[in-house]
Motif scaffolding. Sequence first.
Motif, short mmCIF file in Angstrom:
data_model
loop_
_atom_site.label_atom_id
_atom_site.label_comp_id
_atom_site.label_asym_id
_atom_site.label_seq_id
_atom_site.Cartn_x
_atom_site.Cartn_y
_atom_site.Cartn_z
N VAL A 121 0.87 -1.18 0.00
CA VAL A 121 0.00 0.00 0.00
C VAL A 121 0.90 1.22 0.00
CG1 VAL A 121 -1.75 1.29 1.28
CG2 VAL A 121 -1.84 -1.22 1.23
N HIS A 122 0.69 2.11 -0.95
CA HIS A 122 1.45 3.36 -1.07
C HIS A 122 0.59 4.51 -0.57
CE1 HIS A 122 4.40 1.30 -3.60
NE2 HIS A 122 3.37 0.74 -4.22
N SER A 123 1.22 5.64 -0.31
CA SER A 123 0.46 6.81 0.12
C SER A 123 0.89 8.06 -0.63
CB SER A 123 0.64 7.04 1.63
OG SER A 123 1.97 7.41 1.92
N TRP A 124 0.01 9.03 -0.62
CA TRP A 124 0.33 10.35 -1.16
C TRP A 124 -0.33 11.38 -0.25
CZ3 TRP A 124 -4.06 13.00 -2.03
CH2 TRP A 124 -5.20 12.33 -2.47
N ILE A 125 0.11 12.61 -0.34
CA ILE A 125 -0.49 13.73 0.38
C ILE A 125 -0.77 14.85 -0.60
CG2 ILE A 125 0.56 13.22 2.64
CD1 ILE A 125 2.63 15.46 1.92
N ARG A 126 -1.71 15.71 -0.25
CA ARG A 126 -1.97 16.92 -1.04
C ARG A 126 -1.88 18.12 -0.10
NH1 ARG A 126 -7.30 16.58 -2.54
NH2 ARG A 126 -6.73 14.98 -4.03
N VAL A 127 -1.12 19.10 -0.50
CA VAL A 127 -1.03 20.31 0.31
C VAL A 127 -2.32 21.11 0.16
CG1 VAL A 127 1.49 20.42 0.22
CG2 VAL A 127 0.16 21.68 -1.47
N SER A 128 -2.60 21.92 1.16
CA SER A 128 -3.82 22.71 1.15
C SER A 128 -3.73 23.82 0.11
CB SER A 128 -4.08 23.30 2.54
OG SER A 128 -3.02 24.15 2.90
N PRO A 129 -4.87 24.34 -0.32
CA PRO A 129 -4.86 25.39 -1.35
C PRO A 129 -4.02 26.60 -0.96
CG PRO A 129 -7.07 24.53 -1.10
CD PRO A 129 -6.24 23.91 -0.01
N SER A 130 -4.02 26.99 0.30
CA SER A 130 -3.23 28.16 0.71
C SER A 130 -1.74 27.92 0.51
CB SER A 130 -3.52 28.53 2.17
OG SER A 130 -3.12 27.49 3.03
N THR A 140 8.86 24.58 0.24
CA THR A 140 9.38 24.46 1.61
C THR A 140 8.64 23.39 2.39
OG1 THR A 140 10.07 26.78 1.62
CG2 THR A 140 9.79 25.72 3.77
N VAL A 141 7.31 23.38 2.31
CA VAL A 141 6.51 22.37 3.02
C VAL A 141 6.88 20.98 2.51
CG1 VAL A 141 4.17 21.45 3.34
CG2 VAL A 141 4.60 23.89 3.65
N CYS A 142 6.97 20.80 1.20
CA CYS A 142 7.32 19.49 0.63
C CYS A 142 8.71 19.06 1.11
CB CYS A 142 7.27 19.52 -0.89
SG CYS A 142 5.60 19.60 -1.55
N TYR A 149 8.78 18.41 -4.43
CA TYR A 149 7.87 19.46 -4.92
C TYR A 149 7.48 19.16 -6.36
CZ TYR A 149 6.47 24.05 -6.68
OH TYR A 149 5.79 25.08 -7.27
N GLY A 150 6.16 19.17 -6.62
CA GLY A 150 5.66 18.95 -7.96
C GLY A 150 5.57 17.49 -8.37
N SER A 151 5.86 16.58 -7.46
CA SER A 151 5.80 15.17 -7.82
C SER A 151 4.34 14.70 -7.94
CB SER A 151 6.53 14.31 -6.78
OG SER A 151 5.90 14.41 -5.53
N THR A 152 4.16 13.61 -8.64
CA THR A 152 2.83 13.04 -8.81
C THR A 152 2.89 11.54 -8.55
OG1 THR A 152 3.18 12.64 -11.17
CG2 THR A 152 2.17 14.75 -10.56
#
Length: 181
Positions: A121-130, A140-142, A149-152
């Motif tokens: 099982v793999h995971s991903w995250i999405r940063v908030s719109p702000s 910086t957050v990534c 940054y910018g990965s998919t």
Amino acid sequence: MILINTYTNPYTYTRTRIGVIDDHFELFLTCANMPKRDIKKLLKAVDNKELSAVGIYIEDDDYRIAEVEFEIDWDEHQHMIGACGTHFNTDLPGWDNGVSPEAHIAAQRLVEAAKQMGKPVHSWIRVSPSVRNNPARHKTVCDNLGYSYGSTVSPWKDKPITQSRNVNYLPEAKVTQRTIR
């Protein structure tokens, strides 16, 4: 002297709303076998409202074939805090350890499917719109979380069937299941 019979419950099921959201993110990241230290780092980002979604998925030949996503709408979250306060009672039908039945069942089904197929099982995250709207902050957050940054994530093998449902009693949250089967 009049004695009043008072019933007190020694067990408490009240958590902060953000604590309940943390519990959901933690469930998903644990399903993907993420180390505890990394989960703690991600939960700190959730508490800072830097993340808006987490997903767990199964791949086959470098293509996604199944996925479950937990998403939080931070604007609705603020609205709910204003309307209902910062605390949330998790003593609700089907809730277990601060997690809604919608999220728990969907995550467990995906984990079981992965086991049956012998896939991780793999995971991903999405940063908030702000965060997403500020590229420097996004990077910086990534970087701080150990993500590129910018990965998919990998593309879908076929067009997935999607089912979304709002989480009962937690209107700022939604669980979405996607599968090609």
